[in-house]
Design an enzyme around this catalytic site. Structure first.
Site, PDB file in Angstrom:
ATOM      1  N   LYS A  23       0.819 -10.025   9.079  1.00 32.28           N
ATOM      2  CA  LYS A  23      -0.655  -9.826   8.784  1.00 32.28           C
ATOM      3  C   LYS A  23      -1.372  -8.983   9.878  1.00 32.28           C
ATOM      4  CE  LYS A  23      -3.899 -13.053   9.683  1.00 32.28           C
ATOM      5  NZ  LYS A  23      -4.852 -12.838  10.687  1.00 32.28           N
ATOM      6  N   ASN A  24      -0.920  -9.311  11.287  1.00 34.42           N
ATOM      7  CA  ASN A  24      -1.462  -8.912  12.325  1.00 34.42           C
ATOM      8  C   ASN A  24      -1.105  -7.465  12.590  1.00 34.42           C
ATOM      9  OD1 ASN A  24      -3.488 -11.018  12.081  1.00 34.42           O
ATOM     10  ND2 ASN A  24      -2.616 -12.008  14.113  1.00 34.42           N
ATOM     11  N   CYS A 117     -16.634 -17.199  15.972  1.00 37.69           N
ATOM     12  CA  CYS A 117     -15.969 -17.770  14.699  1.00 37.69           C
ATOM     13  C   CYS A 117     -15.593 -18.766  15.414  1.00 37.69           C
ATOM     14  CB  CYS A 117     -14.862 -16.801  14.640  1.00 37.69           C
ATOM     15  SG  CYS A 117     -13.511 -17.062  15.797  1.00 37.69           S
ATOM     16  N   ARG A 122     -15.569 -15.146  21.179  1.00 37.82           N
ATOM     17  CA  ARG A 122     -14.647 -13.892  20.803  1.00 37.82           C
ATOM     18  C   ARG A 122     -15.364 -12.622  20.985  1.00 37.82           C
ATOM     19  NH1 ARG A 122     -10.630 -14.936  15.715  1.00 37.82           N
ATOM     20  NH2 ARG A 122      -9.530 -13.245  16.914  1.00 37.82           N
ATOM     21  N   GLN A 126     -14.776  -5.790  25.668  1.00 34.77           N
ATOM     22  CA  GLN A 126     -13.509  -4.705  26.419  1.00 34.77           C
ATOM     23  C   GLN A 126     -13.322  -3.615  25.390  1.00 34.77           C
ATOM     24  OE1 GLN A 126     -12.124  -5.560  29.505  1.00 34.77           O
ATOM     25  NE2 GLN A 126     -13.862  -7.379  29.257  1.00 34.77           N
ATOM     26  N   ASP A 312      -1.272 -18.710  18.364  1.00 41.36           N
ATOM     27  CA  ASP A 312      -1.262 -18.899  17.052  1.00 41.36           C
ATOM     28  C   ASP A 312      -0.290 -19.844  16.478  1.00 41.36           C
ATOM     29  OD1 ASP A 312      -3.539 -16.904  16.655  1.00 41.36           O
ATOM     30  OD2 ASP A 312      -2.081 -15.313  16.233  1.00 41.36           O
ATOM     31  N   ARG A 404      -5.591 -16.567   3.924  1.00 45.15           N
ATOM     32  CA  ARG A 404      -6.038 -15.396   4.753  1.00 45.15           C
ATOM     33  C   ARG A 404      -4.695 -14.771   5.526  1.00 45.15           C
ATOM     34  NH1 ARG A 404     -10.196 -15.743   9.320  1.00 45.15           N
ATOM     35  NH2 ARG A 404      -9.133 -13.849   9.528  1.00 45.15           N
TER      36      ARG A 404
END
Ligand code: EPU
Length: 428
Positions: A23-24, A117, A122, A126, A312, A404
Site C-alpha cells: 500500500k505505502n 489523526c 503528524r 518538513q 507499523d 484501508r
C-alpha cells in the site's frame, strides 16, 4: 459497519499466504502519475480502500483512472484541477503527496491540510519547508495549503534540503517535486524506507535522474518540463502485511506458515526480534517461512526509522509479547500516540503498563475474547492477531480501518486454518 469475528484457539496456523503489493509504495507511485501525461499502468496493486481514495483524488483532479485490482491504469483527462479537497484528504493523510507533483507540474496547487489523526499530530512542516527552499510561495488559508511556483507559478528550482527528521511521505513528496525542478536537488536526512527506494525506481523509469533513494542522501536531477514519461510497473510486496502474518503465525505453538513473495531484506529488524523471541524465521527463495516450536521469550523493541524496527509493526509485536514468558518493554519513538491498542488489549486480559512512550508488557498465560476496536489500521490488525489465541470470541469493530491496509484479511487467515469471519453490518 462490518466487524471481524475471530474465534481463538490453540490450533496452530499452517499453510501459505501470498503477500500483496505494498500500500505505502502504491500510494506515492499513483501520485507520481501526475508528473506526466500519457497512460501509466501500475500492477500488483492491493485491493484496498486507500487505493480507491487515491483514485478518487486523481479523478477529482481530472485524471482518467480505472481500478481493477491488481491493476490500476491512469491516463491524463482533458482538464487538470490542481486541487485536493478536504473531503478526500481527511480520509487519507497520504493525499498530501499530490502537493509536490502538482506544484512541480502545474506551478500551483491547493491541498487541504490533513489535520491530526489517531496516532499523533503528524504535521507536514518538513514538506512545506522543502518546497519553499525550491522557490515555492506557500500560504495557509482556511485549512488549505495554497502553493505557487517562483514568480507567480514558475518552475521549481532544485535545492539542497536538510530534513529535521526522516519523514517517509515528506521525502517522497519532495522527490516528486524535484523530478521536474530545474537543476539538481540534494535531500539530506531522507527517509530510507523501501517504499522511498521504490519511488526512486519509478522516477528513474519516467526519465528523472535519481540516485541514493534508500539511503539518507538522495540526489535528483530534474527532467525538462514535459519530458517525464508514463510507466508500467509492478509494486513491491507489502513488508508490513507480511510482518503481520509472521506475527500471526508466531502466536501458536506448532505453526508453520510460508509468506510467498515476502522481501527478506525489507524485514530484517522484525526477523531479528522474532528470532530473539524464539521463533524460527528462515528465508526460502522468494518466501519467508515462520515456525514456532516452543515458548515465546520476552524481547524489548524500540521503533525507529528504517532500517530500525518499524512503527507499523509495533502493535502486532506487542501482542506477541503479551503471551511471552516474562516481561518486555516496547518503546514507540515515531508517533506520540500510537498505543491505542493497549486499553483494548487490557480488556482482553493483557498485562501492559503505559509510561509515556513506553509500554511494559508482562506476558500472561492466556488472553480472553472481547468486543474491541481501534482507530488505527495497525492497532486494529494487532487486535485480530490477539483474537487468534484468545479464549472464546473476539469481535474487532470498525473494520473500516483494516480495509484501508489489509487485502482479503479474513480469507488469508482462513486459509491458514484460523476461524475468522467478516460480520456484515455489526454495531459500529
Ligand atoms: N513529521 C514532522 N513533520 C513533517 C513530517 C513528519 O514532524 O513534516 C513527524 C511525524 O509527526 C512523525 C515522524 O515525523 O512523528 C515520522 O512521520 P513520517 O512523515 O515518516 O510518516 P508518514 O510519512 O506520514 C508513513 C507511512 C505510515 C508509517 C510512517 C512511519 C505512508 C502512506 N504512511 O507515514 O504508515 O507509519 O511513514 O514509518 O507511507 C500505516 O501504513 O499504517 C502508516 C501509518
Amino acid at each position: 459497519m462490518d466487524a471481524i469475528r475471530v474465534r481463538g484457539s490453540q490450533k496452530p496456523l499452517v499453510g501459505r499466504v501470498q503477500v500483496s503489493g505494498a500500500k505505502n509504495a502504491a500510494l506515492p507511485i499513483l501520485c507520481a502519475t501526475l508528473l506526466s501525461d500519457g497512460a501509466s499502468k501500475l500492477r500488483n496493486v492491493p485491493k484496498l480502500r486507500d487505493i480507491d481514495t487515491t483514485a478518487a483524488l486523481l479523478r477529482f483532479m481530472g485524471r482518467d483512472v480505472t481500478v481493477s485490482a491488481p491493476e490500476v491504469n491512469v491516463a491524463a483527462g482533458s482538464d487538470v484541477r490542481p486541487e485536493a479537497p478536504y473531503e478526500l484528504v481527511k480520509q487519507m493523510r497520504a493525499s498530501v503527496m499530490v502537493l509536490g507533483p502538482l506544484l512541480a507540474r502545474f506551478g500551483r496547487a491547493k491541498v487541504s491540510l490533513p489535520g491530526g489523526c489517531a496516532i499523533g499530530a503528524r504535521p507536514i512542516d518538513q514538506h512545506l519547508k522543502a518546497l519553499e527552499a525550491m522557490g515555492a510561495t506557500i500560504r495557509l488559508d482556511r485549512g488549505y495549503v495554497i502553493a505557487e511556483g517562483p514568480n507567480g507559478g514558475g518552475r521549481l528550482r532544485g535545492a539542497e534540503v536538510v530534513f529535521d527528521l526522516p519523514t517517509v511521505t515528506g521525502t517522497e513528496n519532495i522527490m516528486m517535486a524535484a523530478a521536474l525542478a530545474k537543476g539538481k536537488s540534494v535531500l539530506v536526512n531522507s527517509a530510507r524506507e523501501p517504499e522511498v527506494e521504490e519511488l526512486g525506481r519509478i522516477l528513474n523509469k519516467m526519465g528523472a535522474q535519481v540516485s541514493g533513494a534508500g539511503t539518507d542522501v538522495i540526489e535528483i536531477v530534474g527532467a525538462e518540463p514535459g519530458a517525464l514519461a508514463p510507466f508500467d510497473h509492478a509494486v513491491i510486496p507489502d513488508r508490513i502485511e507480511a510482518g503481520t502474518y509472521m506475527i500471526a503465525a508466531a502466536m501458536h505453538e506448532g505453526s508453520d506458515v510460508v509468506l510467498e513473495g515476502a522481501e527478506w531484506d525489507d524485514l530484517e529488524a522484525l526477523v531479528m526480534k522474532m528470532r530473539m523471541a524464539g521463533v524460527q524465521v528462515t528465508s526460502e527463495g522468494r518466501d519467508i517461512r515462520v515456525r514456532r516450536t516452543g515458548d515465546i521469550k520476552p524481547v524489548n523493541v524500540t521503533t525507529a526509522p528504517h532500517p530500525g524496527f518499524p512503527t507499523d509493526m509495533q502493535a502486532q509485536f506487542m501482542v506477541l509479547m503479551c503471551i511471552a514468558k516474562g516481561e518486555s518493554v516496547v518503546t514507540e519513538t515515531i508517533f506520540e500516540n500510537r498505543f491505542m491498542h493497549v486499553p483494548e488489549l487490557q480488556r482482553m486480559g493483557a498485562s501492559v503498563a503505559l509510561r509515556g512512550n513506553t509500554a511494559v508488557v508482562q506476558g500472561v498465560p492466556r488472553l480472553y475474547g472481547a468486543s474491541v476496536m481501534a482507530t488505527d489500521l495497525r492497532a486494529s490488525a494487532s487486535l485480530v492477531v490477539a483474537g487468534l489465541v484468545a479464549e472464546d470470541e473476539t469481535e474487532v469493530r470498525r473494520v473500516y480501518h483494516l480495509d484501508r491496509g489489509y487485502e482479503h484479511l479474513e480469507t488469508k487467515l482462513q486459509a491458514l486454518g484460523a476461524d475468522v469471519a467478516r460480520v456484515k453490518g455489526a454495531e459500529g
